[in-house]
Design a protein around this motif. Structure first.
Motif, PDB file in Angstrom:
ATOM      1  N   GLY A 111       0.793  -1.232   0.000  1.00  0.00           N
ATOM      2  CA  GLY A 111       0.000   0.000   0.000  1.00  0.00           C
ATOM      3  C   GLY A 111       0.817   1.269   0.000  1.00  0.00           C
ATOM      4  N   ASP A 112       2.121   1.135  -0.262  1.00  0.00           N
ATOM      5  CA  ASP A 112       3.008   2.309  -0.279  1.00  0.00           C
ATOM      6  C   ASP A 112       3.100   2.818  -1.719  1.00  0.00           C
ATOM      7  N   ILE A 113       2.181   3.700  -2.096  1.00  0.00           N
ATOM      8  CA  ILE A 113       2.136   4.146  -3.494  1.00  0.00           C
ATOM      9  C   ILE A 113       2.644   5.576  -3.680  1.00  0.00           C
ATOM     10  N   GLU A 114       3.058   6.195  -2.595  1.00  0.00           N
ATOM     11  CA  GLU A 114       3.552   7.569  -2.724  1.00  0.00           C
ATOM     12  C   GLU A 114       4.941   7.565  -3.363  1.00  0.00           C
ATOM     13  N   ASN A 115       5.108   8.349  -4.415  1.00  0.00           N
ATOM     14  CA  ASN A 115       6.365   8.415  -5.172  1.00  0.00           C
ATOM     15  C   ASN A 115       6.816   7.014  -5.591  1.00  0.00           C
ATOM     16  N   LEU A 116       5.856   6.257  -6.076  1.00  0.00           N
ATOM     17  CA  LEU A 116       6.128   4.860  -6.416  1.00  0.00           C
ATOM     18  C   LEU A 116       7.015   4.748  -7.656  1.00  0.00           C
ATOM     19  N   CYS A 117       6.805   5.625  -8.619  1.00  0.00           N
ATOM     20  CA  CYS A 117       7.576   5.605  -9.859  1.00  0.00           C
ATOM     21  C   CYS A 117       8.185   6.976 -10.120  1.00  0.00           C
ATOM     22  N   GLU A 118       9.214   6.983 -10.939  1.00  0.00           N
ATOM     23  CA  GLU A 118       9.802   8.227 -11.397  1.00  0.00           C
ATOM     24  C   GLU A 118       9.475   8.412 -12.871  1.00  0.00           C
ATOM     25  N   ASN A 119       9.486   9.655 -13.297  1.00  0.00           N
ATOM     26  CA  ASN A 119       9.212   9.916 -14.714  1.00  0.00           C
ATOM     27  C   ASN A 119      10.016  11.108 -15.197  1.00  0.00           C
ATOM     28  N   ILE A 120      10.255  11.111 -16.478  1.00  0.00           N
ATOM     29  CA  ILE A 120      10.903  12.237 -17.160  1.00  0.00           C
ATOM     30  C   ILE A 120       9.961  12.648 -18.294  1.00  0.00           C
ATOM     31  N   LYS A 121       9.576  13.915 -18.302  1.00  0.00           N
ATOM     32  CA  LYS A 121       8.612  14.365 -19.306  1.00  0.00           C
ATOM     33  C   LYS A 121       8.905  15.806 -19.698  1.00  0.00           C
ATOM     34  N   ILE A 122       8.262  16.239 -20.758  1.00  0.00           N
ATOM     35  CA  ILE A 122       8.417  17.618 -21.220  1.00  0.00           C
ATOM     36  C   ILE A 122       7.733  18.529 -20.205  1.00  0.00           C
ATOM     37  N   PRO A 123       8.456  19.472 -19.638  1.00  0.00           N
ATOM     38  CA  PRO A 123       7.868  20.330 -18.595  1.00  0.00           C
ATOM     39  C   PRO A 123       6.648  21.105 -19.094  1.00  0.00           C
ATOM     40  N   GLY A 124       5.588  21.033 -18.295  1.00  0.00           N
ATOM     41  CA  GLY A 124       4.393  21.808 -18.596  1.00  0.00           C
ATOM     42  C   GLY A 124       3.566  21.302 -19.756  1.00  0.00           C
ATOM     43  N   SER A 125       3.864  20.121 -20.270  1.00  0.00           N
ATOM     44  CA  SER A 125       3.130  19.609 -21.429  1.00  0.00           C
ATOM     45  C   SER A 125       1.841  18.931 -20.994  1.00  0.00           C
ATOM     46  N   TYR A 126       0.819  19.027 -21.838  1.00  0.00           N
ATOM     47  CA  TYR A 126      -0.444  18.363 -21.540  1.00  0.00           C
ATOM     48  C   TYR A 126      -0.312  16.853 -21.693  1.00  0.00           C
ATOM     49  N   THR A 127       0.608  16.415 -22.572  1.00  0.00           N
ATOM     50  CA  THR A 127       0.802  14.974 -22.763  1.00  0.00           C
ATOM     51  C   THR A 127       1.364  14.328 -21.501  1.00  0.00           C
ATOM     52  N   GLY A 128       2.281  15.061 -20.818  1.00  0.00           N
ATOM     53  CA  GLY A 128       2.829  14.537 -19.571  1.00  0.00           C
ATOM     54  C   GLY A 128       1.762  14.354 -18.521  1.00  0.00           C
ATOM     55  N   LYS A 129       0.891  15.337 -18.388  1.00  0.00           N
ATOM     56  CA  LYS A 129      -0.204  15.249 -17.425  1.00  0.00           C
ATOM     57  C   LYS A 129      -1.172  14.137 -17.816  1.00  0.00           C
ATOM     58  N   TYR A 130      -1.364  13.961 -19.102  1.00  0.00           N
ATOM     59  CA  TYR A 130      -2.281  12.936 -19.609  1.00  0.00           C
ATOM     60  C   TYR A 130      -1.800  11.537 -19.203  1.00  0.00           C
ATOM     61  N   VAL A 131      -0.496  11.262 -19.381  1.00  0.00           N
ATOM     62  CA  VAL A 131       0.058   9.954 -19.013  1.00  0.00           C
ATOM     63  C   VAL A 131       0.090   9.797 -17.496  1.00  0.00           C
ATOM     64  N   ASP A 132       0.361  10.886 -16.771  1.00  0.00           N
ATOM     65  CA  ASP A 132       0.317  10.829 -15.305  1.00  0.00           C
ATOM     66  C   ASP A 132      -1.038  10.320 -14.824  1.00  0.00           C
ATOM     67  N   ILE A 133      -2.089  10.821 -15.428  1.00  0.00           N
ATOM     68  CA  ILE A 133      -3.448  10.411 -15.035  1.00  0.00           C
ATOM     69  C   ILE A 133      -3.658   8.933 -15.338  1.00  0.00           C
ATOM     70  N   GLN A 134      -3.156   8.455 -16.484  1.00  0.00           N
ATOM     71  CA  GLN A 134      -3.303   7.047 -16.844  1.00  0.00           C
ATOM     72  C   GLN A 134      -2.594   6.147 -15.819  1.00  0.00           C
ATOM     73  N   ILE A 135      -1.400   6.549 -15.435  1.00  0.00           N
ATOM     74  CA  ILE A 135      -0.629   5.746 -14.471  1.00  0.00           C
ATOM     75  C   ILE A 135      -1.298   5.760 -13.098  1.00  0.00           C
ATOM     76  N   GLU A 136      -1.709   6.928 -12.644  1.00  0.00           N
ATOM     77  CA  GLU A 136      -2.377   7.042 -11.341  1.00  0.00           C
ATOM     78  C   GLU A 136      -3.672   6.234 -11.315  1.00  0.00           C
ATOM     79  N   GLN A 137      -4.391   6.260 -12.425  1.00  0.00           N
ATOM     80  CA  GLN A 137      -5.643   5.504 -12.499  1.00  0.00           C
ATOM     81  C   GLN A 137      -5.383   3.999 -12.393  1.00  0.00           C
ATOM     82  N   TYR A 138      -4.332   3.526 -13.091  1.00  0.00           N
ATOM     83  CA  TYR A 138      -4.014   2.098 -13.055  1.00  0.00           C
ATOM     84  C   TYR A 138      -3.576   1.676 -11.643  1.00  0.00           C
ATOM     85  N   ILE A 139      -2.680   2.455 -11.070  1.00  0.00           N
ATOM     86  CA  ILE A 139      -2.139   2.100  -9.744  1.00  0.00           C
ATOM     87  C   ILE A 139      -3.223   2.150  -8.672  1.00  0.00           C
ATOM     88  N   SER A 140      -4.058   3.177  -8.699  1.00  0.00           N
ATOM     89  CA  SER A 140      -5.100   3.295  -7.679  1.00  0.00           C
ATOM     90  C   SER A 140      -6.132   2.179  -7.807  1.00  0.00           C
TER      91      SER A 140
END
Length: 388
Positions: A111-140
């Motif tokens: 149940g330790d999901i805080e800072n579970l993964c690291e990522n490198i993405k284009i700063p401020g991009s909508y695509t980065g936020k889009y994939v973040d949501i996909q990952i968070e949705q899967y993990i949760s």
């Protein structure tokens, strides 16, 4: 009609320089209309992002996350090398890099999901936020089953089933426009050309007739002042009317198939009122300036300044609140506001009121410019009479 004929002769000499603005505008309008053709969207589709997943998980949950992301995005296989990853992201070969650590499965099981993964993405991009949501949705989703003591394989299966469920999206219109029509670009950039052409077309001629030498000779002649002014007004009317009819004719010749009856009428009215504004400005500037060089400088400054601040070159949606509030004191703001609303008037008659308000404000600007010009003319005439 000697004054009127002289006016036309001077205007004829200025036509070559004025035609440069016309040519540049038509070229710009053609290029923008080609790039801004109306596109239609008939169905909803999700976007796939080019991304890479570096999986170092010792369990099987990291591999399942990678497989899930590969199914909804375009997965690019890369080596876990810092320089390679940075280069791929820099050259935009990938837009997102996910780093799954060795203890991914064990942390997720606890149940330790805080800072579970690291990522490198284009700063401020909508695509980065889009994939973040996909990952968070899967993990949760997966975590909720693991907390409920569901076996790993069954939890993975439930998670896949839950996330594979998709809502059916029905578009209200069979065809939704994703960009403005070609006539929009034509009328959007028209104010800059109208301001420049009317000021450069009328200004030099009025400056000639208002110069001290020519004015004194005219006053000494048998031609009454009233007739002189009437012939000058007639010349100005012919000039601006010819420009107005030329641009409106070109608009309907080039883009008539995209302009309906209601849009056409509103375009005609909106442009006519703005022509009056440009005429008042040109008349006022010709009174206040004494040389052609100064007139050209003022014409470019006023034309570019009003175009940038009014939303001609920079969309109003991108302007800051303070700049937008200041722009409301500029006539081009209201002209562009009317043009924007005219685009949707066929499907939304409610914007007619906004269009009427915008055109009404433009009329007030036109009256104000002519009023100031008349006052300036009176002051200049009184000053000359006192000097004489």
């Amino acid at each position: 009609m000697q004054v009127f004929k002289t006016y036309l002769k001077i205007l004829k000499k200025n036509i070559p320089s004025m035609s440069i603005y016309l040519f540049v505008f038509l070229l710009l309008a053609f290029v923008l209309s080609r790039s801004g053709k109306e596109n239609g969207v008939s169905q909803f589709t999700t976007n796939k992002i080019d991304m890479a997943v570096i999986n170092e998980d010792e369990g099987e949950l990291g591999g399942e996350l990678k497989a899930y992301l590969g199914g909804i995005n375009n997965l690019v296989e890369l080596k876990n090398d810092k320089e390679i990853l940075q280069d791929e992201l820099y050259y935009r070969n990938v837009e997102y890099i996910l780093l799954i650590p060795k203890d991914f499965s064990s942390k997720l099981a606890n149940g330790d999901i805080e800072n579970l993964c690291e990522n490198i993405k284009i700063p401020g991009s909508y695509t980065g936020k889009y994939v973040d949501i996909q990952i968070e949705q899967y993990i949760s989703t997966l975590e909720s089953y693991l907390i409920a003591k569901v076996p790993d394989k069954q939890a993975l299966e439930y998670t896949r089933n839950d996330l594979s469920m998709a809502l059916e999206v029905n578009l209200l219109n069979n065809k939704i426009s994703t960009s403005m029509t070609s006539d929009y670009h034509y009328f959007k950039y028209l104010p800059y050309v109208l301001i420049s052409l009317i000021i450069l077309g009328m200004g030099p001629i009025l400056m000639v007739f208002n110069s001290k030498e020519i004015n004194d000779r005219t006053m000494c002649s048998s031609l009454p002042l009233k007739k002189k002014n009437m012939q000058l007004i007639l010349g100005c009317v012919v000039t601006v009317t010819a420009m107005y009819l030329l641009f409106m004719a070109l608009a309907f010749i080039l883009y008539g198939e995209n302009i309906g009856l209601l849009k056409g009428i509103l375009y005609l009215v909106n442009c006519f009122v703005f022509v009056l504004i440009a005429t008042g400005m040109g008349y006022l500037i010709s009174i206040l300036t004494k040389s052609i060089n100064t007139l050209n400088m003022i014409s470019n400054t006023v034309g570019l300044g009003m175009s940038f601040l009014g939303g001609v070159f920079v969309p109003q949606a991108l302007m800051g609140e303070k700049v937008l509030n200041f722009s409301k004191f500029i006539p081009t703001y209201w002209y562009i506001n009317a043009v924007e609303n005219i685009q949707t008037v066929s499907s939304n008659k409610a914007v007619l009121k906004d269009i009427q308000v915008s055109i009404g404000v433009e009329v007030m600007f036109a009256i104000a410019f002519f009023a100031v010009a008349l006052v300036a003319t009176r002051i200049r005439s009184n000053a000359r009479s006192q000097m004489n």
